[in-house]
Scaffold this motif. Structure first.
Motif, short mmCIF file in Angstrom:
data_model
loop_
_atom_site.label_atom_id
_atom_site.label_comp_id
_atom_site.label_asym_id
_atom_site.label_seq_id
_atom_site.Cartn_x
_atom_site.Cartn_y
_atom_site.Cartn_z
N HIS A 52 0.84 -1.20 0.00
CA HIS A 52 0.00 0.00 0.00
C HIS A 52 0.87 1.24 0.00
N GLN A 58 3.38 8.52 5.87
CA GLN A 58 2.96 7.85 7.10
C GLN A 58 4.12 7.82 8.09
N HIS A 93 4.80 0.16 0.16
CA HIS A 93 5.49 -0.56 1.23
C HIS A 93 4.52 -1.49 1.92
N HIS A 95 4.20 -3.50 6.13
CA HIS A 95 4.79 -3.66 7.46
C HIS A 95 4.00 -4.70 8.24
#
Ligand code: MN
Length: 133
Positions: A52, A58, A93, A95
């Motif tokens: 995303h 962010q 990226h 996470h």
């Protein structure tokens, strides 16, 4: 001014969004307000976001555990409690938790988040750049 009582975000604990693989427990710390949304997310081991990007970038503040993160085209990196990440506007990226650890982060997302495809097991299992997992 808007105050979001703790009882409101505690109320959505345990909901799993479609943008995640594995068991993820997001708390809506601040619903979208003036283009900013804050989530505190608990990832179980191996759980992670889909690929995303964030329209305005962010900030991730890692609160506990050990996790993994990767920007497209870069290495998988390890995240540890106390780390702060800036993902610039539009950078793709993902996470999540590491293979053997939970990871909790607070995510401050600016603008619209654009969700894409799932992170494959092969992508997830790539050796992190510092050789640890
Ligand atoms: Mn993100």
């Amino acid at each position: 001014m808007k105050i979001i009582p703790s009882t409101e975000h505690a109320g959505i604990a345990g909901k799993v969004g479609s943008q995640f693989s594995g068991a993820v427990y997001p708390y809506m710390t601040m619903p979208s307000t003036d283009g900013v949304v804050i989530n505190t997310v608990n990832f179980t081991p191996c759980a992670r976001t889909y690929w995303h990007s964030h329209e305005g970038g962010q900030i991730l503040i890692v609160l506990a555990g050990r996790g993994l993160i990767q920007a497209e085209g870069g290495p998988v990196r390890i995240l540890r409690a106390g780390d702060t990440v800036w993902a610039p506007p539009g950078e793709r990226h993902w996470h999540g938790g590491s293979e053997d650890s939970f990871m909790t982060h607070t995510a401050i997302s600016l603008g619209v988040t654009s969700w894409a495809e799932e992170v494959t097991d092969e992508q997830f299992s790539a050796t992190p750049s510092d050789g640890e997992k």
